[in-house]
Design a protein around this motif. Structure first.
Motif, PDB file in Angstrom:
ATOM      1  N   PRO A 191      44.096 -13.203 132.576  1.00 25.54           N
ATOM      2  CA  PRO A 191      43.021 -12.441 133.210  1.00 25.54           C
ATOM      3  C   PRO A 191      41.819 -13.351 133.497  1.00 25.54           C
ATOM      4  CG  PRO A 191      43.827 -11.355 131.206  1.00 25.54           C
ATOM      5  CD  PRO A 191      44.395 -12.736 131.221  1.00 25.54           C
ATOM      6  N   LEU A 192      41.133 -13.069 134.575  1.00 27.45           N
ATOM      7  CA  LEU A 192      40.000 -13.899 134.969  1.00 27.45           C
ATOM      8  C   LEU A 192      38.932 -13.932 133.882  1.00 27.45           C
ATOM      9  CD1 LEU A 192      38.456 -15.590 137.040  1.00 27.45           C
ATOM     10  CD2 LEU A 192      37.670 -13.469 138.093  1.00 27.45           C
ATOM     11  N   HIS A 193      38.625 -12.781 133.278  1.00 26.31           N
ATOM     12  CA  HIS A 193      37.564 -12.734 132.261  1.00 26.31           C
ATOM     13  C   HIS A 193      37.925 -13.593 131.052  1.00 26.31           C
ATOM     14  CE1 HIS A 193      39.639 -10.132 129.318  1.00 26.31           C
ATOM     15  NE2 HIS A 193      40.187  -9.556 130.363  1.00 26.31           N
ATOM     16  N   GLN A 194      39.223 -13.682 130.731  1.00 22.96           N
ATOM     17  CA  GLN A 194      39.631 -14.511 129.591  1.00 22.96           C
ATOM     18  C   GLN A 194      39.323 -15.980 129.862  1.00 22.96           C
ATOM     19  OE1 GLN A 194      43.781 -14.219 128.505  1.00 22.96           O
ATOM     20  NE2 GLN A 194      43.674 -15.978 127.132  1.00 22.96           N
ATOM     21  N   CYS A 195      39.617 -16.416 131.072  1.00 24.23           N
ATOM     22  CA  CYS A 195      39.341 -17.810 131.422  1.00 24.23           C
ATOM     23  C   CYS A 195      37.837 -18.083 131.417  1.00 24.23           C
ATOM     24  CB  CYS A 195      39.934 -18.122 132.793  1.00 24.23           C
ATOM     25  SG  CYS A 195      39.681 -19.822 133.348  1.00 24.23           S
ATOM     26  N   LEU A 196      37.063 -17.149 131.958  1.00 20.05           N
ATOM     27  CA  LEU A 196      35.611 -17.350 132.054  1.00 20.05           C
ATOM     28  C   LEU A 196      34.940 -17.375 130.689  1.00 20.05           C
ATOM     29  CD1 LEU A 196      34.848 -15.012 135.098  1.00 20.05           C
ATOM     30  CD2 LEU A 196      34.802 -17.512 135.079  1.00 20.05           C
ATOM     31  N   ASN A 197      35.541 -16.719 129.705  1.00 18.58           N
ATOM     32  CA  ASN A 197      34.919 -16.610 128.382  1.00 18.58           C
ATOM     33  C   ASN A 197      35.443 -17.633 127.379  1.00 18.58           C
ATOM     34  OD1 ASN A 197      33.396 -14.400 129.251  1.00 18.58           O
ATOM     35  ND2 ASN A 197      34.997 -12.933 128.695  1.00 18.58           N
ATOM     36  N   THR A 198      36.164 -18.624 127.831  1.00 17.92           N
ATOM     37  CA  THR A 198      36.752 -19.595 126.904  1.00 17.92           C
ATOM     38  C   THR A 198      35.778 -20.686 126.480  1.00 17.92           C
ATOM     39  OG1 THR A 198      37.622 -20.724 128.853  1.00 17.92           O
ATOM     40  CG2 THR A 198      39.130 -19.290 127.647  1.00 17.92           C
ATOM     41  N   GLY A 199      34.659 -20.835 127.177  1.00 25.07           N
ATOM     42  CA  GLY A 199      33.703 -21.883 126.826  1.00 25.07           C
ATOM     43  C   GLY A 199      34.172 -23.279 127.173  1.00 25.07           C
ATOM     44  N   LEU A 200      35.043 -23.393 128.178  1.00 27.22           N
ATOM     45  CA  LEU A 200      35.538 -24.705 128.583  1.00 27.22           C
ATOM     46  C   LEU A 200      34.430 -25.564 129.171  1.00 27.22           C
ATOM     47  CD1 LEU A 200      38.888 -23.561 130.242  1.00 27.22           C
ATOM     48  CD2 LEU A 200      38.686 -24.987 128.203  1.00 27.22           C
ATOM     49  N   GLN A 201      34.559 -26.859 128.963  1.00 29.93           N
ATOM     50  CA  GLN A 201      33.609 -27.832 129.488  1.00 29.93           C
ATOM     51  C   GLN A 201      34.351 -28.814 130.395  1.00 29.93           C
ATOM     52  OE1 GLN A 201      30.266 -27.790 128.813  1.00 29.93           O
ATOM     53  NE2 GLN A 201      30.631 -25.905 127.623  1.00 29.93           N
ATOM     54  N   PRO A 202      33.687 -29.287 131.458  1.00 25.98           N
ATOM     55  CA  PRO A 202      34.359 -30.278 132.305  1.00 25.98           C
ATOM     56  C   PRO A 202      34.395 -31.629 131.608  1.00 25.98           C
ATOM     57  CG  PRO A 202      32.122 -29.910 133.081  1.00 25.98           C
ATOM     58  CD  PRO A 202      32.349 -28.931 131.960  1.00 25.98           C
ATOM     59  N   GLY A 203      35.565 -32.224 131.517  1.00 27.62           N
ATOM     60  CA  GLY A 203      35.661 -33.556 130.949  1.00 27.62           C
ATOM     61  C   GLY A 203      35.190 -34.597 131.939  1.00 27.62           C
ATOM     62  N   ASP A 204      35.194 -35.846 131.524  1.00 26.67           N
ATOM     63  CA  ASP A 204      34.795 -36.920 132.429  1.00 26.67           C
ATOM     64  C   ASP A 204      35.939 -37.349 133.329  1.00 26.67           C
ATOM     65  OD1 ASP A 204      36.404 -38.094 130.565  1.00 26.67           O
ATOM     66  OD2 ASP A 204      35.058 -39.761 130.100  1.00 26.67           O
ATOM     67  N   GLY A 205      37.089 -36.687 133.210  1.00 24.28           N
ATOM     68  CA  GLY A 205      38.233 -37.019 134.041  1.00 24.28           C
ATOM     69  C   GLY A 205      38.362 -36.071 135.215  1.00 24.28           C
ATOM     70  N   ARG A 206      39.028 -36.553 136.250  1.00 21.88           N
ATOM     71  CA  ARG A 206      39.296 -35.757 137.447  1.00 21.88           C
ATOM     72  C   ARG A 206      40.748 -35.965 137.852  1.00 21.88           C
ATOM     73  NH1 ARG A 206      35.062 -34.282 136.087  1.00 21.88           N
ATOM     74  NH2 ARG A 206      33.163 -33.808 137.273  1.00 21.88           N
ATOM     75  N   SER A 207      41.304 -34.965 138.507  1.00 23.32           N
ATOM     76  CA  SER A 207      42.638 -35.107 139.068  1.00 23.32           C
ATOM     77  C   SER A 207      42.568 -35.973 140.321  1.00 23.32           C
ATOM     78  CB  SER A 207      43.203 -33.726 139.410  1.00 23.32           C
ATOM     79  OG  SER A 207      42.495 -33.173 140.522  1.00 23.32           O
ATOM     80  N   VAL A 208      43.712 -36.217 140.937  1.00 20.13           N
ATOM     81  CA  VAL A 208      43.730 -36.992 142.178  1.00 20.13           C
ATOM     82  C   VAL A 208      42.848 -36.334 143.224  1.00 20.13           C
ATOM     83  CG1 VAL A 208      45.200 -37.722 144.098  1.00 20.13           C
ATOM     84  CG2 VAL A 208      45.998 -38.001 141.750  1.00 20.13           C
ATOM     85  N   ARG A 209      42.878 -35.019 143.317  1.00 25.03           N
ATOM     86  CA  ARG A 209      42.084 -34.298 144.312  1.00 25.03           C
ATOM     87  C   ARG A 209      40.635 -34.102 143.883  1.00 25.03           C
ATOM     88  NH1 ARG A 209      43.552 -28.952 145.355  1.00 25.03           N
ATOM     89  NH2 ARG A 209      42.192 -29.125 147.178  1.00 25.03           N
ATOM     90  N   GLY A 210      40.303 -34.529 142.673  1.00 28.44           N
ATOM     91  CA  GLY A 210      38.922 -34.426 142.219  1.00 28.44           C
ATOM     92  C   GLY A 210      38.598 -33.187 141.418  1.00 28.44           C
ATOM     93  N   ILE A 211      39.616 -32.453 140.947  1.00 25.86           N
ATOM     94  CA  ILE A 211      39.386 -31.264 140.125  1.00 25.86           C
ATOM     95  C   ILE A 211      39.096 -31.697 138.692  1.00 25.86           C
ATOM     96  CG2 ILE A 211      40.404 -29.124 139.249  1.00 25.86           C
ATOM     97  CD1 ILE A 211      42.138 -29.041 141.744  1.00 25.86           C
TER      98      ILE A 211
END
Length: 348
Positions: A103-123
């Motif tokens: 569910p979208l709300h579950q993902c939004l409430n996980t407290g994830l942080q962006p790491g210093d890494g990126r995928s090939v496309r920059g995600i």
């Protein structure tokens, strides 16, 4: 002269005159051109090819300045690439559309942080650290999902475990949880095992045998299966390099890597492995050139528990819970207690 000879001469004169009238005069060239130096003359074959080419070109290209408009339709433009989700709401919305169990709300409430890494496309490669509610952690555990983009169940399981680790933070464990290592593969349509450059990230780690065996193994054992392409060099992919940095900086005592769909429990590295996690039973399948189990368990000497879920697309919540319970029990018995006993015996 006889009359017959006179008649033949007259007839011959008429033929000569008639032939001359239809002859095509050769173009004249300056005398200096014959003696001037220049490139070697082309062969008769080449000259005939050039002449034919020139004739075709003359037919294809009108000599007048008012050329007719081309009737050939313009090539269709390729659709623009999908926007790169760089903020958490957009990222969650994008992957929730591909993961029906998230569910979208579950993902939004996980407290994830962006790491210093990126995928090939920059995600961004998102993660979260969960530390014990009190006291210093005795163990650091790195949990990785979605190394293969078409194994959606692995991403769902890690999201489920992320919530569980937050709720059970009374254990002396510092968790680092990465739900999706390969976002480019997941977001392709259809999703792919490999990343955006067609590299299998789980064959791209710098194992001791990579230079000698990775490519030959791919050719001889997989028949150049594009799903298992190890890449042009070890650590050629930004996603792999980021995972390696986690091992260097976070220094985990245990790595848990979630895959699908072989339905077994694999293990590489030092301590005795768990016999089972949920409905997965131990079946050590060996190591592959460039795999994380090989790199973490053999090269770095960090135990790697690899879950191969039975279904690549979904996993029941009850199975996630059973695997989590078994994992915590094994960690407590084999890692925390052993480490605690070791520190006790070292004291004077």
């Amino acid at each position: 002269m006889t009359s017959s000879r006179l008649a033949r001469l007259a007839s011959l004169s008429v033929c000569v005159a008639f032939s001359s009238a239809w002859a095509v005069p050769a173009p004249s060239a300056p005398a200096a051109a014959a003696s001037a130096p220049g490139p070697a003359k082309p062969s008769a074959t080449a000259s005939s090819k050039d002449a034919a080419s020139a004739a075709v070109s003359a037919k294809a290209e009108p000599t007048t300045s008012n050329k007719p408009a081309s009737t050939k339709p313009a090539p269709a433009k390729a659709p623009p690439p999908a926007p790169v989700p760089t903020d958490l709401p957009t990222w969650c919305k994008t992957i929730a559309e591909r993961l029906t169990a998230l569910p979208l709300h579950q993902c939004l409430n996980t407290g994830l942080q962006p790491g210093d890494g990126r995928s090939v496309r920059g995600i961004p490669l998102w993660f979260r650290d969960i530390k014990p509610a009190s006291g210093a952690p005795r163990l650091r555990v790195l949990v990785l999902g979605g190394i293969h983009g078409d194994e959606m169940a692995s991403v769902n399981l890690v999201f489920n475990w992320l919530e569980r680790s937050v709720k059970s933070n009374n254990a002396p464990i510092h968790w680092r949880v990465v739900p999706l290592v390969n976002p480019d593969g997941l977001l392709r349509k259809p999703a792919t095992r490999t990343n955006a450059r067609g590299v299998d990230l789980n064959r791209n780690f710098p194992t001791a045998d990579w230079a000698t065996n990775a490519r030959s193994y791919w050719i001889s054992r997989t028949g150049k299966d594009p799903r298992r392409y190890p890449g042009p060099a070890a650590m050629s992919e930004p996603e792999t390099r980021w995972v390696q940095r986690q091992l260097e900086q976070f220094k985990p005592n245990l790595i848990v890597s979630v895959h699908a769909p072989y339905g077994v429990l694999d293990f590489d590295g030092p301590p005795p492995p768990p016999d089972k996690l949920g409905n997965l039973y131990l079946d050590q399948v060996g190591i592959y050139p460039g795999s994380l189990g090989n790199y973490g368990g053999v090269v770095q000497r960090v135990p790697v528990v690899t879950l191969e879920l039975k279904d690549a697309r979904q996993i029941a919540a009850s199975e996630s819970a059973a695997m989590w319970t078994d994992l915590l029990g094994w960690i407590d018995r084999r890692l925390i207690n052993v480490a605690q006993q070791g520190s006790t015996t070292k004291q004077p």
